[in-house]
Design a protein around this motif. Sequence first.
Motif, short mmCIF file in Angstrom:
data_model
loop_
_atom_site.label_atom_id
_atom_site.label_comp_id
_atom_site.label_asym_id
_atom_site.label_seq_id
_atom_site.Cartn_x
_atom_site.Cartn_y
_atom_site.Cartn_z
N GLY A 56 22.80 1.04 12.30
CA GLY A 56 23.42 2.13 12.79
C GLY A 56 22.41 2.50 14.25
N ASN A 57 22.24 3.78 14.06
CA ASN A 57 21.31 4.00 15.38
C ASN A 57 19.85 4.32 14.61
N LEU A 58 19.59 3.87 13.66
CA LEU A 58 18.17 4.03 13.00
C LEU A 58 17.38 2.54 13.32
N LEU A 59 16.45 2.85 13.67
CA LEU A 59 15.24 1.42 13.85
C LEU A 59 14.52 1.66 12.99
N VAL A 60 14.14 0.47 12.20
CA VAL A 60 13.03 0.41 11.22
C VAL A 60 12.16 -0.75 11.58
N LEU A 61 10.79 -0.34 11.62
CA LEU A 61 10.00 -1.29 11.98
C LEU A 61 8.68 -1.25 10.99
N LYS A 62 8.56 -2.50 10.36
CA LYS A 62 7.43 -2.57 9.38
C LYS A 62 6.44 -3.53 9.88
N VAL A 63 5.12 -3.11 9.57
CA VAL A 63 3.88 -3.71 9.85
C VAL A 63 3.01 -4.14 8.38
N GLU A 64 2.79 -5.34 8.10
CA GLU A 64 2.12 -5.73 6.99
C GLU A 64 0.86 -6.39 7.40
N ASN A 65 -0.14 -6.10 6.76
CA ASN A 65 -1.50 -6.86 7.17
C ASN A 65 -2.41 -7.02 5.91
N SER A 66 -3.02 -8.14 5.67
CA SER A 66 -3.99 -8.25 4.71
C SER A 66 -5.40 -7.40 4.90
N PHE A 67 -5.76 -7.03 4.00
CA PHE A 67 -7.26 -6.23 4.06
C PHE A 67 -7.76 -6.49 2.81
N ASP A 68 -9.29 -5.82 2.82
CA ASP A 68 -10.01 -6.29 1.59
C ASP A 68 -9.60 -5.40 0.48
N GLY A 69 -8.68 -4.43 0.44
CA GLY A 69 -8.18 -4.01 -0.77
C GLY A 69 -8.93 -2.30 -0.87
N LYS A 70 -9.65 -2.00 0.13
CA LYS A 70 -10.61 -0.90 -0.08
C LYS A 70 -10.06 0.33 0.74
N LEU A 71 -9.34 1.15 0.40
CA LEU A 71 -8.68 2.11 1.37
C LEU A 71 -9.71 3.63 0.71
N VAL A 72 -10.08 4.22 1.52
CA VAL A 72 -10.83 5.67 1.28
C VAL A 72 -10.11 6.81 1.73
N ARG A 73 -9.56 7.55 0.91
CA ARG A 73 -8.74 8.88 1.28
C ARG A 73 -9.49 9.92 0.50
N LYS A 74 -9.68 11.11 1.58
CA LYS A 74 -10.30 12.18 0.91
C LYS A 74 -9.15 12.98 0.21
N PRO A 75 -9.72 13.71 -0.76
CA PRO A 75 -8.33 14.67 -1.50
C PRO A 75 -7.92 15.51 -0.37
N GLY A 76 -6.51 15.81 -0.43
CA GLY A 76 -5.86 16.66 0.30
C GLY A 76 -5.67 15.98 1.87
N GLU A 77 -6.05 14.83 2.06
CA GLU A 77 -5.96 14.21 3.51
C GLU A 77 -4.78 13.55 3.41
N THR A 82 -11.50 6.61 8.52
CA THR A 82 -11.76 5.47 9.10
C THR A 82 -13.16 5.26 8.93
N ASP A 83 -13.42 3.96 9.09
CA ASP A 83 -14.70 3.36 8.69
C ASP A 83 -15.64 2.79 10.07
N LYS A 84 -14.93 3.40 11.04
CA LYS A 84 -15.73 3.31 12.36
C LYS A 84 -16.88 4.56 12.27
N THR A 85 -17.89 4.21 13.08
CA THR A 85 -19.14 5.07 13.00
C THR A 85 -18.86 6.25 13.77
N ASP A 86 -18.21 6.36 14.73
CA ASP A 86 -17.92 7.62 15.52
C ASP A 86 -16.45 8.29 15.08
N LYS A 87 -16.56 8.73 14.14
CA LYS A 87 -15.47 9.39 13.25
C LYS A 87 -14.78 10.49 14.09
N GLU A 88 -15.29 11.06 14.83
CA GLU A 88 -14.79 12.30 15.64
C GLU A 88 -14.00 11.65 16.61
#
Length: 137
Positions: A56-77, A82-88
Motif C-alpha cells: 500500500g503506501n507503507l515502505l519497509v526497509l531492512k538492513v542486515e549485516n554480520s557483526f561480532d555478536g557483541k552489542l553493549v546497551r546501558k540499562p534504560g538506553e 558506540t565503540d568509537k572513542t569520541d562518544k560525544e
Amino acid sequence: MDADKLVFPQDLKIHSYDIGIILGNAVDNAVRACRKLKEKEPGADAFIRFVTLQKGNLLVLKVENSFDGKLVRKPGEEFPVTDKTDKENHGMGLANIKNTVEKYHGTMDYMVRGRVFILSMMMKNERGNEDGFWSDR
C-alpha cells in the motif's frame, strides 16, 4: 554487499535527503561492524543485505549485516553504546534514523540473531510538510 532487493517505488514521495540520512547511517554502521568483525576474525563471513518492499503506501526497509555478536546497551538506553572513542560526537546514527523515519509516521526497530544485526524500518510513502517546503495538497 547485496543490494539487489533495494528497490524504491517509482512514486517515492519520501525526500531523497531523508533516504540519504537513513541509508547513510545504516551503511556506515554496517560497514563499521563488518570491518570490526574482519579485524577480529579475518576468515569470518562479512555481509550487508538490503531489502525494500512496499505494501500500500507503507515502505519497509531492512538492513542486515554480520557483526561480532557483541552489542553493549546501558540499562534504560534505547540504542547500543558506540565503540568509537569520541562518544560525544558519535553514536547518533540509529537515533538519526529513528527521527527521520518518524517524520513519515513510521517506526524503526533492531534485533540481533546470533551474529546478524537486523535493522527494520517502516514508514508511510507520503510527503509531509515538516520542513515547510512540501505538502501533499
